[in-house]
Design an enzyme around this catalytic site. Structure first.
Site, PDB file in Angstrom:
ATOM      1  N   HIS A  56       0.104  -1.283 -10.244  1.00  0.00           N
ATOM      2  CA  HIS A  56       0.445  -2.704 -10.135  1.00  0.00           C
ATOM      3  C   HIS A  56       1.497  -3.107 -11.153  1.00  0.00           C
ATOM      4  O   HIS A  56       1.649  -2.486 -12.197  1.00  0.00           O
ATOM      5  CB  HIS A  56      -0.818  -3.553 -10.273  1.00  0.00           C
ATOM      6  CG  HIS A  56      -1.652  -3.505  -9.019  1.00  0.00           C
ATOM      7  ND1 HIS A  56      -3.019  -3.555  -9.023  1.00  0.00           N
ATOM      8  CD2 HIS A  56      -1.270  -3.406  -7.716  1.00  0.00           C
ATOM      9  CE1 HIS A  56      -3.455  -3.485  -7.764  1.00  0.00           C
ATOM     10  NE2 HIS A  56      -2.415  -3.392  -6.960  1.00  0.00           N
TER      11      HIS A  56
ATOM     12  N   GLU B  82       0.830  -1.221   0.000  1.00  0.00           N
ATOM     13  CA  GLU B  82       0.000   0.000   0.000  1.00  0.00           C
ATOM     14  C   GLU B  82       0.859   1.263   0.000  1.00  0.00           C
ATOM     15  O   GLU B  82       0.478   2.280  -0.597  1.00  0.00           O
ATOM     16  CB  GLU B  82      -0.954  -0.001   1.196  1.00  0.00           C
ATOM     17  CG  GLU B  82      -1.998  -1.112   1.175  1.00  0.00           C
ATOM     18  CD  GLU B  82      -2.858  -1.145  -0.077  1.00  0.00           C
ATOM     19  OE1 GLU B  82      -3.124  -0.085  -0.671  1.00  0.00           O
ATOM     20  OE2 GLU B  82      -3.260  -2.265  -0.474  1.00  0.00           O
TER      21      GLU B  82
ATOM     22  N   HIS C 212       1.572   2.212  -3.425  1.00  0.00           N
ATOM     23  CA  HIS C 212       0.470   2.988  -4.012  1.00  0.00           C
ATOM     24  C   HIS C 212       0.500   4.435  -3.515  1.00  0.00           C
ATOM     25  O   HIS C 212       0.322   5.372  -4.295  1.00  0.00           O
ATOM     26  CB  HIS C 212      -0.881   2.365  -3.654  1.00  0.00           C
ATOM     27  CG  HIS C 212      -1.182   1.082  -4.358  1.00  0.00           C
ATOM     28  ND1 HIS C 212      -0.896   0.867  -5.693  1.00  0.00           N
ATOM     29  CD2 HIS C 212      -1.794  -0.065  -3.921  1.00  0.00           C
ATOM     30  CE1 HIS C 212      -1.301  -0.352  -6.039  1.00  0.00           C
ATOM     31  NE2 HIS C 212      -1.845  -0.944  -4.979  1.00  0.00           N
TER      32      HIS C 212
HETATM   33  N1  TQI Z   1      -6.510  -3.786  -2.165  1.00  0.00           N
HETATM   34  C1  TQI Z   1      -6.280  -3.427  -3.523  1.00  0.00           C
HETATM   35  C2  TQI Z   1      -4.765  -3.160  -3.728  1.00  0.00           C
HETATM   36  O1  TQI Z   1      -4.179  -2.463  -2.904  1.00  0.00           O
HETATM   37  C3  TQI Z   1      -7.042  -2.179  -3.890  1.00  0.00           C
HETATM   38  C4  TQI Z   1      -6.900  -1.892  -5.349  1.00  0.00           C
HETATM   39  C5  TQI Z   1      -7.486  -2.565  -6.332  1.00  0.00           C
HETATM   40  C6  TQI Z   1      -6.072  -0.941  -5.968  1.00  0.00           C
HETATM   41  N2  TQI Z   1      -7.082  -2.058  -7.546  1.00  0.00           N
HETATM   42  C7  TQI Z   1      -6.229  -1.084  -7.331  1.00  0.00           C
HETATM   43  C8  TQI Z   1      -5.222   0.009  -5.472  1.00  0.00           C
HETATM   44  C9  TQI Z   1      -5.514  -0.292  -8.236  1.00  0.00           C
HETATM   45  C10 TQI Z   1      -4.521   0.809  -6.367  1.00  0.00           C
HETATM   46  C11 TQI Z   1      -4.664   0.634  -7.747  1.00  0.00           C
HETATM   47  O2  TQI Z   1      -4.237  -3.650  -4.686  1.00  0.00           O
HETATM   48  S1  TQI Z   1      -6.352  -5.321  -1.665  1.00  0.00           S
HETATM   49  C12 TQI Z   1      -2.787  -6.936  -2.206  1.00  0.00           C
HETATM   50  C13 TQI Z   1      -2.175  -7.933  -3.123  1.00  0.00           C
HETATM   51  C14 TQI Z   1      -4.679  -5.701  -1.537  1.00  0.00           C
HETATM   52  C15 TQI Z   1      -4.113  -6.611  -2.355  1.00  0.00           C
HETATM   53  O3  TQI Z   1      -6.880  -5.331  -0.345  1.00  0.00           O
HETATM   54  O4  TQI Z   1      -6.942  -6.191  -2.616  1.00  0.00           O
HETATM   55  C16 TQI Z   1      -2.040  -6.369  -1.220  1.00  0.00           C
HETATM   56  C17 TQI Z   1      -3.948  -5.127  -0.538  1.00  0.00           C
HETATM   57  F1  TQI Z   1      -1.311  -7.367  -3.919  1.00  0.00           F
HETATM   58  F2  TQI Z   1      -1.534  -8.845  -2.492  1.00  0.00           F
HETATM   59  F3  TQI Z   1      -3.085  -8.516  -3.820  1.00  0.00           F
HETATM   60  C18 TQI Z   1      -2.614  -5.454  -0.378  1.00  0.00           C
HETATM   61 CL1  TQI Z   1      -0.390  -6.805  -0.980  1.00  0.00          CL
HETATM   62 ZN    ZN Z   2      -2.435  -2.911  -5.027  1.00  0.00          ZN
END
Ligand code: TQI
Ligand code: ZN
Ligand code: ZN
Length: 169
Positions: A136, A127, A130
């Protein structure tokens, strides 16, 4: 390969020293705060950015809070697993975590008795990427890859993450 958000938002060049604060109402333990401190260090080690905790939530650049369900930003949390956390692109600084998760603060999520255990530092490192402007990555080992296997720990930046952040800052 790493990506950025549309328009490549970043913290301004004159703002390399960022502050962060924890939502006071969460009453987080020092152990939890230390995990975030380590997560910030991973990014400060490879950039000129610094991250310093401040007790003033409202003046901090990065505001960290645990919330459950609808918490007023149009992106409600969904209970155990599913969405774990979200962070917004610079210069928002909003970093929200789902208080319903079984967060693992110290120790090993893979040996937790809870099938839903989630490693806090792994999510925090992702996070913060981000928060700094990384989207990603298509590189499976990268911190910014959009999936993590459940109950696993992934906290080390790889070359792809480092190249992405160093091109931005
Ligand atoms: N949260 C998503 C993420 O942080 C939120 C999200 C979806 C997002 N699409 C996005 C944020 C595009 C920014 C841009 O990716 S999550 C992971 C991982 C999440 C997922 O809760 O799904 C991690 C939080 F990468 F492992 F899938 C932390 Cl490490
Ligand atoms: Zn993410
Ligand atoms: Zn939120």
């Amino acid at each position: 390969h790493y990506t950025y958000f549309p328009g490549t938002p970043r913290w301004p060049a004159n703002k390399q020293d960022l502050t962060y604060a924890f939502l006071p109402e969460n009453g987080l333990s020092d152990a939890v705060k230390t995990v975030f401190g380590h997560a910030f260090e991973r990014w400060s080690e490879v950039t000129l950015l610094t991250f310093t905790e401040t007790t003033s939530y409202y003046s901090a650049d990065i505001k960290i809070g645990f919330f459950t369900g609808d918490h007023g930003d149009g992106e409600p949390f969904d209970g155990v697993l599913g969405t774990l956390a979200h962070a917004f692109s610079p210069p928002s600084g909003r970093f929200h975590l789902d208080g319903a998760e079984d967060w693992v603060v110290s120790g090993d999520a893979s040996t937790s008795s809870l099938p839903s255990a989630v490693d806090l530092e792994s999510v925090a490192v992702h996070e913060i990427g981000h928060l700094l402007g990384l989207g990603h990555s298509s590189v499976e080992d990268a911190i910014m890859y959009p999936t993590i296997s459940s109950r696993s720990r992934k906290v080390e930046l790889v070359n792809d993450d480092i190249q992405g952040i160093q091109k931005l800052y």
